[in-house]
Design a protein around this motif. Structure first.
Motif, PDB file in Angstrom:
ATOM      1  N   MET A   1       0.866  -1.192   0.000  1.00 45.97           N
ATOM      2  CA  MET A   1       0.000   0.000   0.000  1.00 45.97           C
ATOM      3  C   MET A   1       0.900   1.240   0.000  1.00 45.97           C
ATOM      4  O   MET A   1       1.840   1.326   0.787  1.00 45.97           O
ATOM      5  CB  MET A   1      -0.881   0.009   1.260  1.00 45.97           C
ATOM      6  CG  MET A   1      -1.657  -1.285   1.451  1.00 45.97           C
ATOM      7  SD  MET A   1      -2.950  -1.538   0.213  1.00 45.97           S
ATOM      8  CE  MET A   1      -2.916  -3.332   0.072  1.00 45.97           C
ATOM      9  N   TYR A  78     -13.736 -13.194 -18.660  1.00 47.39           N
ATOM     10  CA  TYR A  78     -14.746 -13.509 -17.634  1.00 47.39           C
ATOM     11  C   TYR A  78     -15.748 -12.373 -17.401  1.00 47.39           C
ATOM     12  O   TYR A  78     -16.612 -12.477 -16.539  1.00 47.39           O
ATOM     13  CB  TYR A  78     -14.062 -13.888 -16.313  1.00 47.39           C
ATOM     14  CG  TYR A  78     -13.192 -15.121 -16.424  1.00 47.39           C
ATOM     15  CD1 TYR A  78     -13.698 -16.295 -16.971  1.00 47.39           C
ATOM     16  CD2 TYR A  78     -11.870 -15.099 -16.007  1.00 47.39           C
ATOM     17  CE1 TYR A  78     -12.904 -17.430 -17.091  1.00 47.39           C
ATOM     18  CE2 TYR A  78     -11.072 -16.238 -16.121  1.00 47.39           C
ATOM     19  CZ  TYR A  78     -11.586 -17.394 -16.669  1.00 47.39           C
ATOM     20  OH  TYR A  78     -10.800 -18.514 -16.788  1.00 47.39           O
ATOM     21  N   HIS A 424     -11.967 -18.626  -2.714  1.00 44.86           N
ATOM     22  CA  HIS A 424     -11.469 -18.006  -3.946  1.00 44.86           C
ATOM     23  C   HIS A 424     -11.791 -18.837  -5.196  1.00 44.86           C
ATOM     24  O   HIS A 424     -11.815 -18.300  -6.296  1.00 44.86           O
ATOM     25  CB  HIS A 424      -9.962 -17.757  -3.864  1.00 44.86           C
ATOM     26  CG  HIS A 424      -9.569 -16.783  -2.781  1.00 44.86           C
ATOM     27  ND1 HIS A 424     -10.478 -15.940  -2.172  1.00 44.86           N
ATOM     28  CD2 HIS A 424      -8.372 -16.513  -2.194  1.00 44.86           C
ATOM     29  CE1 HIS A 424      -9.846 -15.196  -1.265  1.00 44.86           C
ATOM     30  NE2 HIS A 424      -8.584 -15.533  -1.244  1.00 44.86           N
ATOM     31  N   LEU A 427     -14.640 -17.625  -7.526  1.00 42.37           N
ATOM     32  CA  LEU A 427     -14.486 -16.526  -8.494  1.00 42.37           C
ATOM     33  C   LEU A 427     -14.254 -17.057  -9.897  1.00 42.37           C
ATOM     34  O   LEU A 427     -13.475 -17.990 -10.090  1.00 42.37           O
ATOM     35  CB  LEU A 427     -13.277 -15.668  -8.097  1.00 42.37           C
ATOM     36  CG  LEU A 427     -13.482 -14.754  -6.901  1.00 42.37           C
ATOM     37  CD1 LEU A 427     -12.133 -14.267  -6.377  1.00 42.37           C
ATOM     38  CD2 LEU A 427     -14.347 -13.552  -7.314  1.00 42.37           C
ATOM     39  N   LEU A 428     -14.875 -16.435 -10.881  1.00 43.11           N
ATOM     40  CA  LEU A 428     -14.587 -16.829 -12.266  1.00 43.11           C
ATOM     41  C   LEU A 428     -13.092 -16.712 -12.551  1.00 43.11           C
ATOM     42  O   LEU A 428     -12.542 -17.492 -13.320  1.00 43.11           O
ATOM     43  CB  LEU A 428     -15.370 -15.968 -13.267  1.00 43.11           C
ATOM     44  CG  LEU A 428     -16.891 -16.095 -13.296  1.00 43.11           C
ATOM     45  CD1 LEU A 428     -17.425 -15.543 -14.618  1.00 43.11           C
ATOM     46  CD2 LEU A 428     -17.375 -17.526 -13.102  1.00 43.11           C
ATOM     47  N   TYR A 657      -2.257 -13.869  -5.348  1.00 40.16           N
ATOM     48  CA  TYR A 657      -3.029 -12.765  -4.761  1.00 40.16           C
ATOM     49  C   TYR A 657      -2.961 -11.520  -5.641  1.00 40.16           C
ATOM     50  O   TYR A 657      -3.950 -10.813  -5.824  1.00 40.16           O
ATOM     51  CB  TYR A 657      -2.538 -12.473  -3.340  1.00 40.16           C
ATOM     52  CG  TYR A 657      -2.719 -13.664  -2.439  1.00 40.16           C
ATOM     53  CD1 TYR A 657      -3.983 -14.218  -2.248  1.00 40.16           C
ATOM     54  CD2 TYR A 657      -1.634 -14.279  -1.820  1.00 40.16           C
ATOM     55  CE1 TYR A 657      -4.169 -15.342  -1.457  1.00 40.16           C
ATOM     56  CE2 TYR A 657      -1.816 -15.402  -1.018  1.00 40.16           C
ATOM     57  CZ  TYR A 657      -3.077 -15.926  -0.842  1.00 40.16           C
ATOM     58  OH  TYR A 657      -3.260 -17.038  -0.063  1.00 40.16           O
ATOM     59  N   GLN A 658      -1.778 -11.286  -6.193  1.00 32.44           N
ATOM     60  CA  GLN A 658      -1.647 -10.151  -7.116  1.00 32.44           C
ATOM     61  C   GLN A 658      -2.569 -10.371  -8.322  1.00 32.44           C
ATOM     62  O   GLN A 658      -3.225  -9.445  -8.791  1.00 32.44           O
ATOM     63  CB  GLN A 658      -0.191 -10.038  -7.564  1.00 32.44           C
ATOM     64  CG  GLN A 658       0.108  -8.790  -8.364  1.00 32.44           C
ATOM     65  CD  GLN A 658      -0.120  -7.520  -7.553  1.00 32.44           C
ATOM     66  OE1 GLN A 658       0.430  -7.352  -6.470  1.00 32.44           O
ATOM     67  NE2 GLN A 658      -0.986  -6.628  -8.065  1.00 32.44           N
ATOM     68  N   LEU A 660      -5.349 -12.084  -8.483  1.00 35.27           N
ATOM     69  CA  LEU A 660      -6.753 -11.875  -8.112  1.00 35.27           C
ATOM     70  C   LEU A 660      -7.077 -10.386  -8.102  1.00 35.27           C
ATOM     71  O   LEU A 660      -8.092  -9.942  -8.647  1.00 35.27           O
ATOM     72  CB  LEU A 660      -7.049 -12.470  -6.734  1.00 35.27           C
ATOM     73  CG  LEU A 660      -7.213 -13.994  -6.646  1.00 35.27           C
ATOM     74  CD1 LEU A 660      -7.359 -14.427  -5.191  1.00 35.27           C
ATOM     75  CD2 LEU A 660      -8.418 -14.473  -7.454  1.00 35.27           C
ATOM     76  N   LEU A 661      -6.204  -9.626  -7.489  1.00 35.55           N
ATOM     77  CA  LEU A 661      -6.451  -8.192  -7.369  1.00 35.55           C
ATOM     78  C   LEU A 661      -6.421  -7.520  -8.745  1.00 35.55           C
ATOM     79  O   LEU A 661      -7.269  -6.682  -9.055  1.00 35.55           O
ATOM     80  CB  LEU A 661      -5.402  -7.587  -6.439  1.00 35.55           C
ATOM     81  CG  LEU A 661      -5.775  -6.286  -5.747  1.00 35.55           C
ATOM     82  CD1 LEU A 661      -7.073  -6.419  -4.975  1.00 35.55           C
ATOM     83  CD2 LEU A 661      -4.643  -5.860  -4.797  1.00 35.55           C
ATOM     84  N   ALA A 664      -9.663  -8.215 -10.416  1.00 35.06           N
ATOM     85  CA  ALA A 664     -10.781  -7.439  -9.853  1.00 35.06           C
ATOM     86  C   ALA A 664     -10.761  -6.003 -10.358  1.00 35.06           C
ATOM     87  O   ALA A 664     -11.798  -5.423 -10.676  1.00 35.06           O
ATOM     88  CB  ALA A 664     -10.719  -7.467  -8.333  1.00 35.06           C
ATOM     89  N   ARG A 665      -9.557  -5.443 -10.441  1.00 33.02           N
ATOM     90  CA  ARG A 665      -9.457  -4.014 -10.775  1.00 33.02           C
ATOM     91  C   ARG A 665     -10.020  -3.704 -12.151  1.00 33.02           C
ATOM     92  O   ARG A 665     -10.569  -2.621 -12.354  1.00 33.02           O
ATOM     93  CB  ARG A 665      -7.991  -3.574 -10.676  1.00 33.02           C
ATOM     94  CG  ARG A 665      -7.537  -3.473  -9.226  1.00 33.02           C
ATOM     95  CD  ARG A 665      -6.557  -2.325  -9.020  1.00 33.02           C
ATOM     96  NE  ARG A 665      -6.285  -2.155  -7.601  1.00 33.02           N
ATOM     97  CZ  ARG A 665      -5.150  -2.534  -6.992  1.00 33.02           C
ATOM     98  NH1 ARG A 665      -4.175  -3.093  -7.694  1.00 33.02           N
ATOM     99  NH2 ARG A 665      -4.998  -2.344  -5.702  1.00 33.02           N
ATOM    100  N   ASN A 667     -12.404  -5.256 -13.674  1.00 32.41           N
ATOM    101  CA  ASN A 667     -13.797  -5.696 -13.746  1.00 32.41           C
ATOM    102  C   ASN A 667     -14.704  -4.506 -14.091  1.00 32.41           C
ATOM    103  O   ASN A 667     -14.631  -3.451 -13.464  1.00 32.41           O
ATOM    104  CB  ASN A 667     -14.043  -6.309 -12.353  1.00 32.41           C
ATOM    105  CG  ASN A 667     -15.461  -6.356 -11.923  1.00 32.41           C
ATOM    106  OD1 ASN A 667     -16.388  -6.251 -12.719  1.00 32.41           O
ATOM    107  ND2 ASN A 667     -15.638  -6.511 -10.618  1.00 32.41           N
ATOM    108  N   PRO A 668     -15.560  -4.658 -15.101  1.00 31.88           N
ATOM    109  CA  PRO A 668     -16.362  -3.510 -15.569  1.00 31.88           C
ATOM    110  C   PRO A 668     -17.262  -2.890 -14.508  1.00 31.88           C
ATOM    111  O   PRO A 668     -17.615  -1.719 -14.631  1.00 31.88           O
ATOM    112  CB  PRO A 668     -17.221  -4.092 -16.704  1.00 31.88           C
ATOM    113  CG  PRO A 668     -16.688  -5.430 -17.004  1.00 31.88           C
ATOM    114  CD  PRO A 668     -15.780  -5.862 -15.908  1.00 31.88           C
ATOM    115  N   LEU A 669     -17.630  -3.639 -13.486  1.00 35.57           N
ATOM    116  CA  LEU A 669     -18.465  -3.052 -12.436  1.00 35.57           C
ATOM    117  C   LEU A 669     -17.696  -1.935 -11.720  1.00 35.57           C
ATOM    118  O   LEU A 669     -18.294  -1.077 -11.063  1.00 35.57           O
ATOM    119  CB  LEU A 669     -18.895  -4.123 -11.433  1.00 35.57           C
ATOM    120  CG  LEU A 669     -20.237  -3.882 -10.736  1.00 35.57           C
ATOM    121  CD1 LEU A 669     -21.382  -3.813 -11.730  1.00 35.57           C
ATOM    122  CD2 LEU A 669     -20.520  -4.957  -9.697  1.00 35.57           C
ATOM    123  N   ASN A 670     -16.374  -1.954 -11.856  1.00 32.51           N
ATOM    124  CA  ASN A 670     -15.564  -0.897 -11.246  1.00 32.51           C
ATOM    125  C   ASN A 670     -15.267   0.242 -12.209  1.00 32.51           C
ATOM    126  O   ASN A 670     -14.429   1.100 -11.916  1.00 32.51           O
ATOM    127  CB  ASN A 670     -14.248  -1.493 -10.722  1.00 32.51           C
ATOM    128  CG  ASN A 670     -14.483  -2.471  -9.587  1.00 32.51           C
ATOM    129  OD1 ASN A 670     -15.407  -2.296  -8.801  1.00 32.51           O
ATOM    130  ND2 ASN A 670     -13.656  -3.508  -9.506  1.00 32.51           N
TER     131      ASN A 670
END
Lengths: 694, 694
Positions: A1, A78, A424, A427-428, A657-658, A660-661, A664-665, A667-670
């Motif tokens: 972070m 996905y 986990h 998740l697709l 983990y990287q 997955l993140l 997610a980032r 992902n169109p919902l975001n």
């Protein structure tokens, strides 16, 4: 972070943050450490499984080629809507077809690309059924007419057999094609709702033509289902032709890039030449010429081929799932006895490794079975060219039962692998849900698995009857000849390690198969009032026992094949000693885990004692422990490129983990920080003043 | 199909069409005929299961209410994009929340609406975890601050515990909250990638606040995970606050109407009052006041409650799947011995009915178990108010094992039901894929099932040790006290029908449970060098046997509860004689099918002979035959409105083919006749001239 806070806060956090991060190794370090544990050369095994190092290199080239295509990028795979899935899947398939033709690639390259891209599209049945049916059932003139157009994709076809009301029972199809000799045409018609064609891939919005299976009527007589090439859409506008109703049947559990469709006809006239007339014919004046007697066999041969490819693919799919789960559970750590101590690798939990390693053994076994199945089919095909169909009944029985067994185990195995990945895995991005949802249809299509098992059971009951009548048996059911003499034999295992011997394993599997065939025959005879009948009520009311028998037979064959293939490879020095040793352990584990499933039957028939059955558990544990250090190296040998698996958890480098993140980032919902529900739903709730001003 | 052709063609087709349609009964006729076969009053059983006829009527009212809401229409439910699913799911949940508050509905009504609408949304954890946690762990001031806002949805919360790196191992959470006494604030921070919060429902794009589980540090000392209310989004703009990174984790296998999210903090300061301080406290000057010793128990109680609801829901989900599959297989006909004869109802195939009826027995058993579980929790809750926690360890052990058992069986059962529907079960319109894909997460969330079984196993091993030490046992594991004396007992069954007696069934299930607990203890002791240890390597390397033991224990309890509930209802005349008789058959079938799963263990321990084990199969067949005429009436008694099931195959009236076709027709991929791939992909292929002009 990233740090944006004032130095005082940073200082305040320093010690606590060090505390909570102590004791952790990175997943990449875990992955590397796992690979160092291996006792054999994973690359050697990979080359063997790929049937040559060249094929591995070729796979890498194809990955480069595919991932450089605009339609080959999997980053957003996905996130697609149904509509996008359909359009992009078709685009990808057209793209691959063009590359194949332009670069004059081999069929093997085509199959490899299809598996690497893993994006089925609306051409699946054009390539897999429409073209092959025209080639096998069309006259030379019909082939000359359709093949060039089909190859250039100027017509796109599919294969329309299944109807709303009939799948398994092909003889019950209700679409009709009635010959009108005065016009020298067929009238194609769907007389009722249930006769609507339903399921053909590519039919919904893509295909311009179909091979239509319709019941042929000539001069009032019903000749049963025959094949016709029927155009359904206008080639200029892509609109349905008059009298044709066609569309997509709607979203499915998976496989949504393919537009499975429905189709019905309202008195549609097609020329006499629409009928594929290589075998059966209707003359201009309306005389029906039946196909030669071997024609039925030819259509069996096609089914056998399709089932053999399904067996082959099962090894492919199960090994992908096992690869993902093994890699992830090797780098996922959870729970320490004391805080700060290294947490346990999930793969080191007894229940996880005793789940994954037997599944890994299954995956290897299926890979070998698929290979043998294709060899068997090819030698049958060569014999068939000489009009020799002698191998067909055996091949038909084997391919049916193995289709059912391998798809059952693979579907359940993919889901099992998914659950070993914990939350986990849901998740697709893990790759496993898509694998499961697209695979699982294999259990119900191309012959529902229960129907498949029953075809094998029919063969087994016939063989048992022949054996009883003193006739000699050949092939896979040969053991049934000796079954009655050996009913008194007892298992010779006296220590857990004894269960590793192929002889003990095969003897026990043979015994169970023979016992279950005998039981099924008994149930069937009782239901039939003493007579063995092969259809009707008696048969239908004995299917549980018949299916059990077929499954046991298929398991025996599967294991025998695994033993034989590994021994042959070791003998012919295709595998080094250390690699052969590890594969032999997998074979042993395969046998033990198959036997654990039938431990009740082994005891029920008096073959095993309770103590011997209990030893199976002990030996499974010992074999799993022995194989554990090689777990990662073994799945590496399947040699799936990250591109192919498209799994955040199955990455070869362990950086889960990287991944997955990252996934997610994007992902169109975001796409917007406030999200798509803010304006329509949330704003008025959260800000009542805003609402009151509205 | 409408007739538009000339009369000559119509005439030509007349006879053939009559031929192919002969012998068919309509699915509606089949459904009606099935219902006439029932031997008991389905409506009486429905009222009993619903705990009163009023509740059935209320259900109908709620269906009317829901289906009249714009967000309550399910017609297009299977066609939504991820974004639409999220927005519509949230809309539906907000809508239901408002109706509940406006109409001052009971919690039961709320639960019923949620189940009928079956459209989870971004408020799931606001209602299910955020509000309950504030109520249970907040001080009166904190409750006064947050509850009115929460009830009016002016803040929307979620519960942020799980991280990328830690789920099961809560003590390993890495997010920190460090107290800065000089500023009287906590600094909340995510020190590493793995500490990113991951999974909380509603977190992605909906929630404005979270209950954050973070590791509390005061004056350098680590006090482990504590709960804080932390605002993450601006209430005016819905944008993430400074230092907060938040978003949706991406599409999942199912449950995509919920925006599960990720969240990390970069040195975010929150006031001291953010910590929920009903139990543990941090004073202004930075003194940590530990919670009272019973606090740990309170958090166990919450887990028990959640698990009890999961057990209750398992009966709900499995019975929905069984309803759909039973109704469809009763009206689906496939295969006739002779063309034109009526085809066989799929439910009349031995393998289909022997699959579905035992699952139906499971569904009933789970419904009763869920009800008992909620009663047990409620009486525990009443005792807890008097500070009496004595029932907790037993309840914790039972709810854990039953959570695992019921979700395992339900997940597999839904998929089994789907496959009994053949190819058509693969369509979302069947309702089954969505049921499976949204349900299956129950196996890995709220405690992964293997971890759940192991909590029960811990209790069992402790009980076995106490029994060995001669201490008296109470509760569900009481049978372990007598286990060693009864190790020599033998099964008294001498005919298949004997297996129907509850006494024989329970004796055998008890024996298996005791045997597997003893086996597990042995394996554990061997792994621990003679000592029974409850964590560390010895425990982790014995989990297969421990899980087997826990599963057997849970199965025994489940069956005992089913027997007891049905007998109690019959005795208290809550059920008429004919209905009680049918339920008793279901209980018998339940016991027999549980025992068939452990036939190997029954023999291994010397309790059963092979002959006795074989009789289980015979008796299962007899019970399934006996229940078969009541199959449809039994699933009707679950009383699911068509609205709730939203399944083309599970319609009560049997009109399945029309429903499939209707659903296909409104599918958005059919919005244009030429389809979405025509312009971008197909046109240039099919019309090369067009391409050359382009």
């Amino acid at each position: 972070m990233s740090s944006r806070a004032d130095p005082r806060t940073t200082q305040l956090l320093e010690a606590p943050c060090r505390t909570v991060m102590r004791g952790s190794t990175s997943p990449m370090e875990d992955a590397a450490a796992e690979r160092r544990k291996a006792t054999f050369d994973s690359e050697e095994l990979a080359a063997f499984l790929a049937e040559g190092k060249d094929n591995l290199l070729r796979r890498e080239e194809l990955v480069k080629l595919l991932s450089s295509q605009p339609w080959g990028d999997k980053t957003h795979r996905y996130f697609l809507t149904r509509e996008q899935e359909y359009v992009c899947g078709l685009e990808a398939m057209v793209g691959m077809w063009k590359i194949m033709r332009e670069q004059r690639m081999s069929m093997e390259d085509g199959i490899a690309m299809r598996s690497l891209a893993y994006f089925p599209g609306g051409l699946e049945l054009h390539i897999g059924m429409f073209i092959p049916t025209i080639l096998s059932q069309g006259t030379p003139e019909q082939q000359a007419k359709w093949m060039p157009l089909s190859n250039r994709l100027q017509v796109i076809g599919t294969y329309a057999q299944t109807e709303l009301g009939h799948g398994t029972f092909v003889r019950g199809l209700q679409t009709v094609a009635v010959y009108d000799e005065s016009a020298r045409q067929f009238v194609v018609h769907s007389p009722c709702l249930e006769s609507t064609k339903w399921w053909p891939g590519g039919l919904g919005k893509t295909a311009t033509h179909v091979v239509l299976m319709a019941r042929l009527f000539v001069k009032g007589r019903d000749y049963g289902p025959h094949a016709f090439v029927v155009q359904i859409r206008d080639l200029d506008t892509h609109l349905p032709l008059p009298g044709v109703t066609v569309g997509d049947i709607g979203p499915k559990m998976g496989y949504n890039s393919v537009d499975n469709g429905f189709l019905s006809f309202d008195h549609v006239r097609v020329p006499r030449e629409a009928m594929l007339m290589r075998f059966a014919q209707v003359t201009e004046e309306g005389r029906y010429v039946p196909p030669p007697p071997d024609n039925q066999k030819a259509s069996y041969a096609t089914m056998v081929y399709v089932r053999a490819t399904i067996v082959r693919d099962s090894g492919d799919f199960l090994s992908r799932a096992v690869t993902i789960a093994t890699r992830y559970t090797a780098v996922r750590r959870q729970t320490a006895s004391k805080l700060g101590e290294p947490e346990v690798q999930v793969l080191d939990y007894d229940n996880v490794q005793q789940t994954l390693l037997p599944l890994m053994a299954r995956a290897f076994s299926f890979v070998f079975m698929g290979r043998s199945m294709m060899h068997m089919y090819n030698s049958f095909d060569a014999a068939r060219a000489r009009n020799d169909f002698v191998a067909l009944p055996e091949l038909h029985a084997l391919s049916s039962g193995l289709k059912a067994l391998c798809t059952d185990v693979t579907a359940a195995g993919i889901e099992t692998c998914r659950r070993q990945c914990g939350g986990h895995g849901y998740l697709l991005a893990s790759g496993l849900p898509t694998l499961f949802n697209s695979y699982v249809q294999n259990c119900t299509w191309e012959g529902d698995n229960s129907v498949m098992y029953l075809q094998t059971a029919r063969y087994l009951i016939k063989s048992a009857m022949a054996a009883q009548a003193g006739k000699p048996l050949t092939g896979s059911a040969q053991y049934l000849s000796a079954a009655s003499q050996q009913a008194g034999a007892r298992c010779g295992v006296s220590s857990p390690a004894d269960w590793c011997s192929p002889a003990h394993q095969l003897a026990a599997l043979t015994r169970v198969a023979a016992q279950l065939v005998a039981q099924a025959a008994q149930v069937l005879a009782r239901a039939g009032g003493g007579r063995l009948s092969f259809d009707g009520e008696a048969w239908n009311s004995s299917t549980v026992d018949l299916i059990r028998a077929a499954r046991a037979h298929a398991s025996l064959y599967l294991h025998q094949n695994f033993v034989d293939c590994v021994e042959a490879a070791a003998e012919q020095r295709e595998l080094g000693d250390t690699t052969a040793a590890v594969l032999r352990q997998l074979v042993q584990l395969h046998g033990v885990s198959l036997l654990m499933e039938v431990a009740g039957d082994l005891q029920e028939g008096g073959y095993c004692t309770g103590r011997q059955a209990g030893m199976l558990r002990e030996q499974q544990r010992a074999l799993v422990y022995a194989l554990r250090p090689n777990a990662l190296a073994l799945v590496d040998a399947f040699a799936y490129p990250d591109y192919q698996l498209n799994s955040a958890l199955g990455r070869k480098d362990g950086n889960v983990y990287q991944a997955l993140l990252d996934s997610a980032r994007i992902n169109p919902l975001n796409a917007t920080p406030e999200g798509p529900a803010y304006k329509p739903v949330l704003q008025a709730l959260l800000n009542p003043e805003v609402r009151s001003r509205m």
